[in-house]
Design a protein around this motif. Structure first.
Motif, PDB file in Angstrom:
ATOM      1  N   GLY A 133      -9.460 -56.156  42.810  1.00  0.00           N
ATOM      2  CA  GLY A 133      -8.429 -55.177  42.855  1.00  0.00           C
ATOM      3  C   GLY A 133      -6.994 -54.891  42.602  1.00  0.00           C
ATOM      4  N   GLU A 134      -6.030 -55.809  42.644  1.00  0.00           N
ATOM      5  CA  GLU A 134      -4.653 -55.927  42.274  1.00  0.00           C
ATOM      6  C   GLU A 134      -4.290 -55.847  40.757  1.00  0.00           C
ATOM      7  OE1 GLU A 134      -3.253 -56.140  44.879  1.00  0.00           O
ATOM      8  OE2 GLU A 134      -5.028 -55.679  46.324  1.00  0.00           O
ATOM      9  N   GLY A 135      -5.217 -55.252  40.056  1.00  0.00           N
ATOM     10  CA  GLY A 135      -4.104 -54.970  39.148  1.00  0.00           C
ATOM     11  C   GLY A 135      -3.837 -53.856  38.724  1.00  0.00           C
ATOM     12  N   TYR A 136      -2.632 -53.834  37.713  1.00  0.00           N
ATOM     13  CA  TYR A 136      -1.437 -52.552  37.630  1.00  0.00           C
ATOM     14  C   TYR A 136      -2.970 -51.192  36.639  1.00  0.00           C
ATOM     15  CZ  TYR A 136       1.764 -55.925  38.962  1.00  0.00           C
ATOM     16  OH  TYR A 136       2.671 -56.712  39.291  1.00  0.00           O
ATOM     17  N   ASN A 137      -3.830 -51.718  36.386  1.00  0.00           N
ATOM     18  CA  ASN A 137      -4.586 -50.559  35.623  1.00  0.00           C
ATOM     19  C   ASN A 137      -5.588 -50.377  36.290  1.00  0.00           C
ATOM     20  OD1 ASN A 137      -5.431 -53.054  34.195  1.00  0.00           O
ATOM     21  ND2 ASN A 137      -5.626 -52.518  32.444  1.00  0.00           N
TER      22      ASN A 137
END
Length: 235
Positions: A133-137
């Motif tokens: 859950g740390e992705g930019y999108n």
């Protein structure tokens, strides 16, 4: 400001022991984290112990006893088969299936990396080198984080239930007894006999002391003779 990323890369330093990238920076925050951990860890262990004990009764003990009484199979055999099936179901539901889901939801994770995250998290190692859950999108980040929290809590309970189920197997109990310290029964009986002798000696000494309290030069004073009803004899 700490960097955030979903997987280790040359431009992102993976944290050490722990999970995630949120850490206290101020002295007050670090002191609160220590106090919170001292209080929270024992309560968490008590909560997990209570939950695992109740779940084990309904998931392990009652089904094994029911099959043993209903069809008459050996209780040891039923317990062994049940433990193996429970282990397979737990691995499938909390390792294989979630790993496949994470490999789809996380763009830069393959199946092995997703399985690695599940194992490191549910085994409470928690290195924190992979954080979902740390992705930019990332869409619906809050809901995704909440779902991961519920997954980790349920998975931890399931892992503890499986371990408790295997620990109750008769074969493992016999294996654990090999490492127990055996008590010397003869030595215990000697201690009991010595204790009884000391108690008997103390009683004898008390009785002897009571006799010594009566001095030999004191006359024995017996009960007074009865007085006739018509008064003392006349001289």
């Amino acid at each position: 400001m700490a960097a955030q990323c979903g997987r280790p890369s040359p431009g992102c330093t993976a944290p050490g022991t722990g999970y995630g990238h949120t850490v206290p920076l101020s002295d007050g925050g670090k002191a609160f984290c220590i106090i919170y951990s001292i209080i929270g860890i024992p309560f968490t262990l008590l909560f997990l112990t209570a939950v695992v004990q109740r779940v084990t009764i309904h998931v392990t003990r009652r089904p094994v006893l029911y099959v043993h009484l209903r069809w008459g199979f050996s209780k040891q055999l039923v317990a062994l088969v049940h433990a193996v099936l429970l282990g397979v179901v737990t691995v499938s539901c909390f390792f294989l299936i979630p790993a496949a889901v994470f490999s789809v939801l996380e763009d830069d994770w393959n199946f092995l990396e997703s399985f690695y995250f599940c194992f490191i998290s549910l085994s409470t190692i928690g290195l924190g080198d992979y954080v979902p859950g740390e992705g930019y999108n990332q869409r619906f980040r809050e809901l995704y984080k909440l779902g991961i929290t519920c997954y980790l809590l349920l998975g931890l309970v399931a892992m503890l239930v499986v371990l408790e189920t295997f620990c109750e197997l008769h074969e493992l109990k016999k294996f654990r007894k090999m490492f127990y310290v055996k008590k010397d029964r003869d030595e215990d009986q000697v201690h009991i006999m010595e204790h009884d002798q000391l108690s008997f000696s103390s009683i004898t000494d008390q009785a002897a002391g009571g006799k010594e309290d009566q001095k030999p030069d004191e006359p024995f004073v017996g009960p007074e003779p009865p007085v006739p009803a018509d008064g003392p004899p006349q001289r």
